[in-house]
Design a protein around this motif. Structure first.
Motif, short mmCIF file in Angstrom:
data_model
loop_
_atom_site.label_atom_id
_atom_site.label_comp_id
_atom_site.label_asym_id
_atom_site.label_seq_id
_atom_site.Cartn_x
_atom_site.Cartn_y
_atom_site.Cartn_z
N ALA A 30 71.97 20.92 88.27
CA ALA A 30 73.28 20.52 87.74
C ALA A 30 73.22 19.16 87.06
O ALA A 30 72.76 18.17 87.65
N ASP A 31 73.70 19.10 85.83
CA ASP A 31 73.83 17.83 85.13
C ASP A 31 75.10 17.11 85.61
O ASP A 31 76.15 17.72 85.77
N VAL A 32 74.98 15.78 85.78
CA VAL A 32 76.12 14.94 86.13
C VAL A 32 76.09 13.70 85.22
O VAL A 32 75.08 13.41 84.56
N ASP A 33 77.19 12.99 85.20
CA ASP A 33 77.24 11.67 84.55
C ASP A 33 76.82 10.66 85.62
O ASP A 33 77.58 10.37 86.54
N ARG A 65 75.40 8.68 80.65
CA ARG A 65 73.99 8.94 80.97
C ARG A 65 73.95 10.24 81.76
O ARG A 65 74.32 10.28 82.94
N VAL A 66 73.53 11.31 81.12
CA VAL A 66 73.53 12.63 81.74
C VAL A 66 72.16 12.92 82.35
O VAL A 66 71.12 12.68 81.73
N GLY A 67 72.17 13.39 83.57
CA GLY A 67 70.92 13.72 84.23
C GLY A 67 71.16 14.55 85.47
O GLY A 67 72.31 14.82 85.85
N ARG A 68 70.08 14.94 86.11
CA ARG A 68 70.13 15.67 87.37
C ARG A 68 69.63 14.77 88.49
O ARG A 68 68.90 13.81 88.26
#
Length: 266
Positions: free
Chosen positions: A154-157, A173-176
């Motif tokens: 899941a991608d989160v901010d 900044r989007v990442g897992r």
């Protein structure tokens, strides 16, 4: 959509996930080699025998990482008084400031090592603790598959909870929580800044998973082994692998913190 499980199994115990770092006298080349080996093996090491100065953090980074060292960020001095616990986390932030007209990065989302130097310990309390985040995630695969799926897919901010802070980029900044570098090194993130992406249709689920992660981490934290860091000693951590924190304490306590990027960073 992820499969939702109503009753995940109990998390792994702190005894299984806890790391009590070995102490190394960091005074010569042989000590440096031993520190590097322990850091690679355990993800954490305590460096002793250095002067209790800010310069010692830079020396310790060079001793332990050698020619893998790439970029140092400014030393941060942290004082606390009658403080609550600092819960398990991995250091990371995305902060750029303007210095004399030149954009200057002061923090980086991919700081892959962190050094914490004890300047003044509290008279009581304030013990440190470290968890092996790799093992935490691996054991989630069996104990809580839904959380494991969230952490790995899941991608989160990552810093959206701090969006109003000056210097934080306007672009999310989007990442897992679990990612890999281009060389295959695993990153396990842990930040209080994570929020759902803007207008994410799964936002409610993301919030629920973030809350579950918090609950799991707090459960783990309570049973982790504690250890003391003496004045001048430096706790060096693989920031991609380990989460760290400390207990609350009465009175005053002071540390210096140095984060960096090595050749192994993302």
């Amino acid at each position: 959509m992820p499969i939702r499980t109503a009753h995940p199994q109990a998390p792994a115990s702190g005894a299984a996930l806890g790391i009590v770092p070995a102490r190394v006298e960091a005074t010569d080349a042989a000590d440096a080699a031993r520190a590097r080996a322990l850091l690679d093996r355990d993800g954490a090491v305590l460096l002793a025998g250095l002067a209790p100065t800010a310069d010692a953090l830079v020396v310790a980074a060079a001793l332990a990482l050698g020619d893998r060292l790439r970029r140092l960020f400014p030393v941060r001095r942290r004082t606390s008084r009658d403080a609550d616990p600092v819960h398990l986390h991995a250091d990371s932030f995305d902060l750029t400031v303007d210095v004399g007209g030149v954009p200057t990065r002061r923090r980086d989302p991919d700081e892959d090592h962190v050094l914490v130097q004890c300047v003044r310990p509290s008279d009581s309390g304030g013990a440190s603790f470290v968890a092996d985040a790799y093992r935490f995630v691996d054991e989630c695969a069996a104990a809580d598959p839904e959380l494991w799926t969230f952490l790995t897919t899941a991608d989160v901010d990552l810093y959206g909870a701090w969006a109003g802070l000056r210097g934080l980029p306007a672009t999310p900044r989007v990442g897992r929580h679990v990612e890999y570098t281009r060389t295959g090194r695993r990153i396990v993130r842990r930040t209080d800044g994570a929020v759902p992406l803007h207008r994410d249709p799964e936002a409610d689920h993301v919030r629920a998973m973030l809350a579950r992660l918090d609950e799991r981490v707090r459960e783990t934290e309570r049973t982790l082994p504690r250890f003391a860091v003496a004045p001048g000693e430096i706790l060096l951590l693989d920031n991609y692998r380990c989460w760290h924190g400390r207990d609350g304490h009465p009175g005053d306590r002071e540390v210096r913190i140095l984060t960096l990027r090595s050749a192994d960073a993302r």
